[in-house]
Write an enzyme that holds these catalytic residues in place. Structure first.
Site, short mmCIF file in Angstrom:
data_model
loop_
_atom_site.label_atom_id
_atom_site.label_comp_id
_atom_site.label_asym_id
_atom_site.label_seq_id
_atom_site.Cartn_x
_atom_site.Cartn_y
_atom_site.Cartn_z
CG ASP A 93 8.92 57.88 24.23
OD1 ASP A 93 8.51 57.22 23.25
OD2 ASP A 93 9.23 59.08 24.16
CE LYS A 159 12.17 60.90 25.44
NZ LYS A 159 10.78 60.74 25.94
CE LYS A 188 10.60 62.00 22.18
NZ LYS A 188 9.36 61.41 22.71
#
Length: 224
Positions: A93, A159, A188
């Site tokens: 991430d 995300k 996400k």
């Protein structure tokens, strides 16, 4: 209905606090094993240990790159991602460089995305790369631009947030990102997801992964 099994399967069980101890990480991994969470998400120094604890379980190890500000150099982010994968991380991430993006350096952002994603995929083609755009610090048009850039450069997920810079995911942001990526990438939702109700709202808005430090309580609240 999002029962225990289904909701566990989309949760990245997360612990990124700066004072998280080895005991805390061990508890995180044990909870993931007990509940069947999709992954654990933790700081890079704990990747080797978590990978060992979860070996053979099918639960993935996720870590962060350029976290939480995104303001390190491309080279540093590439090295961080490369080392994490060598240590057992299956998912990365990464935080985009918002400072340079807001300075108008779109070419830099594209190069950053390209180099980190290519590094991850070269190391292991199955590595999942999620790009954190930090929606709470962006105007709507900026969210659209960054989502499209990340998608074009091969991100597996967009995300919403780190959870360290103000409000986290919102239903509106999740819906907006999903409209842009369609079925070409995952979404996400992360930050501020603390209850089963929060989780379901994000999933219904279009998220297909949840980053939360409240995974255990969400799981316990979910119906059988």
């Amino acid at each position: 209905m999002w029962n225990k099994r289904k909701i566990a399967a989309v949760i990245d069980h997360t612990l990124l606090k700066p004072v998280a101890t080895q005991r805390d990480i061990e508890r995180l991994c044990n909870e993931a094993l007990e509940c069947g969470f999709f992954s654990v998400c933790l700081n890079p120094c704990y990747v080797p240990w978590a990978a060992k604890l979860l070996e053979g379980s099918g639960i993935r190890v996720c870590t962060v790159v350029g976290f939480p500000l995104g303001a390190t150099t491309i080279r540093n982010k590439v090295l961080e991602a490369s080392e994490a994968i060598d240590n057992g991380a299956a998912e990365i991430d990464m935080v985009i460089n918002l400072s340079l993006f807001k300075s108008g350096a779109e070419d830099y952002i594209r190069r950053e995305l390209k180099e980190i994603i290519q590094t991850a995929k070269t190391k292991n083609k199955d590595t999942v790369v999620k790009v954190i755009i930090e929606t709470c610090l962006l105007e709507e048009q900026e969210k659209l631009i960054l989502t499209r850039l990340a998608l074009e450069e091969g991100a597996d997920f967009i995300k919403t947030s780190t959870g360290f810079n103000g409000p986290g995911a919102t239903v509106e942001d999740v819906r907006l990102i999903r409209q842009v990526v369609g079925d070409k990438a995952g979404v996400k939702a992360s930050g501020g997801i603390r209850t089963y109700s929060d989780a379901v709202k994000m999933l219904e808005a279009g998220a297909n992964r949840l980053g939360t430090s409240s995974g255990l309580s969400i799981y316990q609240e979910a119906p059988e």
